[in-house]
Write an enzyme that holds these catalytic residues in place. Structure first.
Site, PDB file in Angstrom:
ATOM      1  NE  ARG A  66      -2.436  -1.273   3.464  1.00 19.30           N
ATOM      2  CZ  ARG A  66      -1.844  -0.603   4.433  1.00 19.30           C
ATOM      3  NH1 ARG A  66      -1.811   0.723   4.407  1.00 19.30           N
ATOM      4  NH2 ARG A  66      -1.285  -1.224   5.440  1.00 19.30           N
ATOM      5  CE1 TYR A 194       0.339  -5.752  -1.778  1.00 20.09           C
ATOM      6  CE2 TYR A 194      -0.866  -3.878  -0.891  1.00 20.09           C
ATOM      7  CZ  TYR A 194      -0.257  -5.100  -0.709  1.00 20.09           C
ATOM      8  OH  TYR A 194      -0.260  -5.668   0.530  1.00 20.09           O
ATOM      9  CE  LYS A 203      -6.104  -3.690   4.590  1.00 16.76           C
ATOM     10  NZ  LYS A 203      -6.212  -4.313   5.899  1.00 16.76           N
ATOM     11  CG  HIS A 223      -7.013  -2.933  10.202  1.00 21.51           C
ATOM     12  ND1 HIS A 223      -5.703  -2.507  10.316  1.00 21.51           N
ATOM     13  CD2 HIS A 223      -7.002  -3.931   9.280  1.00 21.51           C
ATOM     14  CE1 HIS A 223      -4.948  -3.209   9.500  1.00 21.51           C
ATOM     15  NE2 HIS A 223      -5.701  -4.078   8.864  1.00 21.51           N
ATOM     16  CB  SER A 245      -0.825  -3.971   7.662  1.00 22.44           C
ATOM     17  OG  SER A 245      -1.999  -3.255   7.379  1.00 22.44           O
ATOM     18  CB  CYS A 247       1.023  -6.460  13.867  1.00 21.20           C
ATOM     19  SG  CYS A 247       2.036  -5.013  13.527  1.00 21.20           S
ATOM     20  CG  ASP A 272      -7.345  -7.248   7.072  1.00 23.28           C
ATOM     21  OD1 ASP A 272      -6.499  -6.829   7.889  1.00 23.28           O
ATOM     22  OD2 ASP A 272      -7.560  -6.687   5.991  1.00 23.28           O
ATOM     23  NE  ARG A 364       0.277  -8.578   2.310  1.00 22.49           N
ATOM     24  CZ  ARG A 364      -0.342  -8.105   3.394  1.00 22.49           C
ATOM     25  NH1 ARG A 364      -1.417  -8.688   3.865  1.00 22.49           N
ATOM     26  NH2 ARG A 364       0.143  -7.062   4.030  1.00 22.49           N
TER      27      ARG A 364
END
Ligand code: SAT
Ligand code: MN
Length: 588
Positions: A66, A194, A203, A223, A245, A247, A272, A364
Site C-alpha cells: 500500500r 497491489y 481497505k 481493522h 498490518s 502484526c 482482517d 502475500r
C-alpha cells in the site's frame, strides 16, 4: 437501464475499454480468466500435484505494498479528513486525477465486478461494484468477496451500492492515486495493481468508506480479526482484535492451541476486517465482511501457523513469493532448509548468497476462507457473533506490557487512541519506525480521527453491554533485541486469562497498575514456559520511568486534534497521568 448500467456506461466513455465483461463469479468464468492470465504471463502455474489450483503472480517491482502517501480522503473540507489523513478537494481530484482515467483502458477489457461485503443474507452486509482493467484483481476479488450473481440479485432489489473505479493505468508511482469520496461513497484508484490499493472491497470500501457509513448510521468498521475462543465445558466467547498490518492478525485468528486436549481452542471468524453493530441485547455483534484471506507469506510455517499452511495448499493466488525448481512456493521463514537455488519474486535466479530476500517481505497469499481447517461454524451467521473482548495490539519493543485490561470503555478507547506500533513492509516506506496507529486505523479511517474516537465513545453509550477492552503486545524485546515472549500458539495463554477476566470463571487474578489490570506470571504460564524471573518482569512490569515519556508523547499526539478531541480523552489522559504520579501535560 439500471443505475449500475448507467454508471458503467459513463465510466467506459472516459476509460474507453475495447470490451466490457460483466462478471458472474462462476467457476467457468474464473477458469477462463486464469487461462487468459497464464497465456499472458500474468500468472505462472505452480506445481499442480503439490498445489492444485494455485498460481503465482509477480507484480511490477514498484507496486508491492500500500502507498499511504498516495492515498487521499476527498471531503469538501480538509478538517473532515483530519490531521492524520492526506486530503484532496473533490475539485482538485477531478482536475488532477480524473484525466488519468482518460482512455486508460484502451486495448483492455473493463471487468464489471459486483460484490457483497459480508455474508450473502446478512442485514449488515453491503454491496459494491468495482470496474477494473486488471484480471488479477477480478480473480482476487472472487476469493476475497462474494462476487457476481448474489451481488447482482441484491442490486436488482435496488439496494444502495458503493461504486469503485480501478485502472492499473501505466503503473507509474508518479501517476498513482487512491481516492475516497466519503460524501458520495465513491472510490477511484489508478496506477497500482497491489492488494490494498486495487481490491477496492477491502481497505477502500470495507474500512475507509464503511467507517464513514458506520459513523452516520451507528455502526463501526474496524481493522480487526474476529475469533471464537472455546473453553472446556462452556459456551465460546468471541474476541475482536485490532493490530496494524503485518502484526499477526492472521496468525492469532488461526491460532493452534497448545491446550487443545484440555478443550481450549480458537476458531476463525475473520482475520482482517470487522463490522460491528449493536444487537437487540445491547452487545456488539460482529460480521467478517470478507470471504478470503490476503495474508503475509514470509514467516508463515507449520510452527507459526499450521492452519494457514493447510489453507494455502489449493486454489490460492500467491503474489511475489519465490519459486523452487519444481514450482513450489518458497518464502523466508517457511519450513525446511533454504534451497540452493530459487527463482526470486522478480523472476531472477537466486542463491542463498544473493544478499536479498527471495520472496518480497510483503509477499502475500490470497486464499478462500472456506479452506481454513479451523473456520468457525458461525463465520457466516447473518446476525454476526457477540463480542466479549476487544484487543488492541501493536509492535512495541519496550514499555507496553504483554497484556493489560482497561478500566472501562472510555479508558479502553483512550488505550486504542494512543496505541503505537513499529511500521512493517505492508506499506511502502521505512520499516521498524514507531508511529501512532490509533485502533490500527491510521491508514484506514475515512474521516477525522478525533470524530472517529467520538463515535467510539458514543457506541459505548449505545451498547448496554459493551466488550471489555485489553491491550496486548507480543513484541517486547530484551537488551539483545530478542523477543521476550514466544508468541504464536503460546498467545493462547493470554487469551485464556482474557477469557477468565471476561466470564468471571477460573482462578486468574489481576493486579492493578496505573495503566490497567495486569496478570500474574503464573496466569500466563511463566513456570510451564520456564521463563526466568527477569523476563516475566519485563513482560508484565509497568515502569514509571518508561511511561513518563510515553504519556508525554500521547499528549503531543492528541494535541494535534485541538478542539475536536473528545473531552473524555482529555480526562482519560489526566487520570492516567495522575495514576502515574505525573502532571498532565495535555492542557485545556
Ligand atoms: O494490502 S492490504 O492493505 O490489503 C493488507 C494490509 O496492508 O493490511
Ligand atoms: Mn489489514
Amino acid at each position: 437501464m439500471s443505475s449500475v448500467e448507467q454508471w458503467v456506461d459513463g465510466v467506459a466513455q472516459t476509460t474507453r475499454p475495447d470490451r466490457i465483461a460483466w462478471c458472474d463469479g462462476s467457476d467457468a468464468e474464473y477458469e477462463r480468466l486464469v487461462g487468459e492470465m497464464l497465456e499472458s504471463g500474468t500468472l505462472i502455474q505452480l506445481n499442480q500435484q503439490a498445489y492444485p489450483g494455485c498460481y503465482l503472480h509477480r507484480s511490477n517491482p514498484t507496486d508491492v505494498a500500500r502507498t499511504e502517501h498516495l492515498t487521499f480522503i476527498c471531503s469538501e473540507r480538509e478538517e473532515d479528513a483530519g490531521p492524520t489523513n492526506n486530503w484532496m478537494s473533490p475539485s482538485e481530484a477531478r482536475e488532477r486525477v480524473w484525466p488519468l482515467f482518460n482512455g486508460a483502458m484502451r486495448g483492455r477489457t473493463m471487468y464489471v465486478v459486483p460484490y457483497i461485503m459480508g455474508p450473502v443474507d446478512s442485514p449488515y452486509s453491503k454491496v459494491g461494484v468495482e470496474v477494473t482493467d486488471s484480471p488479477y484483481v477480478v480473480a482476487n476479488m472472487r476469493i476475497m468477496t462474494r462476487m457476481g450473481q448474489p451481488a447482482m440479485e441484491r442490486l436488482n432489489g435496488n439496494e444502495e451500492w458503493v461504486p469503485g473505479i480501478h485502472s492499473v493505468g501505466d503503473l507509474s508511482p508518479d501517476r498513482r492515486f487512491i481516492l475516497h469520496f466519503p460524501a458520495d461513497r465513491t472510490i477511484w484508484s489508478v496506477g497500482s495493481g497491489y492488494g490494498g490499493n486495487a481490491l477496492l472491497g477491502k481497505k477502500c470500501f470495507a474500512l475507509r468508506i464503511a467507517s464513514v457509513m458506520g459513523r452516520d448510521s451507528a455502526w463501526m468498521a474496524e481493522h480487526m480479526l474476529i475469533l471464537e475462543l472455546r473453553a472446556p465445558d462452556s459456551d465460546p466467547i468471541y474476541v475482536a482484535g485490532a493490530f496494524p498490518s503485518a502484526c499477526g492478525k492472521t496468525n492469532l485468528a488461526m491460532l493452534r492451541s497448545p491446550f487443545e486436549a484440555d478443550g481450549w481452542t480458537v476458531r476463525t471468524i475473520g482475520e482482517d476486517i470487522c463490522w460491528l453493530n449493536v444487537g437487540p441485547d445491547g452487545r456488539l455483534w460482529a460480521i467478517n465482511p470478507e470471504s478470503g484471506y490476503f495474508g503475509v507469506a514470509p514467516g508463515t510455517n507449520f510452527q507459526t501457523n499450521p492452519n494457514a499452511m493447510a489453507t494455502v495448499r489449493a486454489n490460492t493466488i500467491f503474489t511475489n513469493v519465490a519459486m523452487t525448481d519444481d514450482r513450489r512456493v518458497w518464502w523466508e521463514g517457511i519450513d525446511g532448509p533454504v534451497p540452493e537455488r530459487l527463482t526470486d519474486w522478480q523472476g531472477n535466479p537466486w542463491t542463498p548468497q544473493a544478499g536479498a530476500p527471495a520472496a518480497h517481505p510483503n509477499s502475500r497469499f490470497t486464499a478462500p476462507a472456506a479452506q481454513n481447517p479451523v473456520l468457525s461454524s458461525h463465520w457466516e451467521d447473518a446476525e454476526g457473533v457477540p463480542i466479549s473482548a476487544i484487543l488492541f495490539g501493536g509492535r512495541r519493543a519496550t514499555t507496553v506490557p504483554l497484556v493489560f485490561e482497561s478500566l472501562g470503555w472510555e479508558h479502553g478507547v483512550y488505550v486504542g487512541a494512543t496505541m503505537g506500533s513499529e511500521t512493517t513492509a505492508a506499506a511502502t516506506g521505512a520499516v521498524g519506525v514507531l508511529r501512532h496507529d490509533p485502533m490500527a486505523m491510521l491508514p484506514f479511517c475515512g474521516y477525522n480521527m478525533a470524530d472517529y474516537w467520538g463515535h467510539w465513545l458514543e457506541m459505548g453509550q449505545r451498547a448496554s453491554h459493551p466488550p471489555k477492552i485489553f491491550q496486548v503486545n507480543w513484541f517486547r524485546r530484551d537488551e539483545h533485541g530478542k523477543f521476550v515472549w514466544p508468541g504464536f500458539g503460546e498467545n493462547m495463554r493470554v487469551l485464556r486469562w482474557i477469557y477468565e477476566r471476561v466470564t468471571g470463571r477460573g482462578t486468574s487474578a489481576a493486579r492493578e497498575t496505573p495503566v490497567g489490570l495486569v496478570p500474574d506470571g503464573a496466569d500466563i504460564g511463566a513456570d510451564e514456559l520456564e521463563l526466568p524471573a527477569d523476563r516475566v518482569r519485563a513482560l508484565l512490569e509497568v515502569d514509571r520511568d518508561a511511561w513518563e515519556p510515553e504519556v508525554e508523547d500521547h499528549a503531543a499526539f492528541l494535541a494535534q486534534f485541538g478542539e475536536q478531541l473528545p473531552a473524555e480523552l482529555r480526562e482519560q489522559h489526566r487520570a492516567l497521568s495522575t495514576r502515574l504520579g505525573l502532571t498532565a501535560s495535555l492542557v485545556k
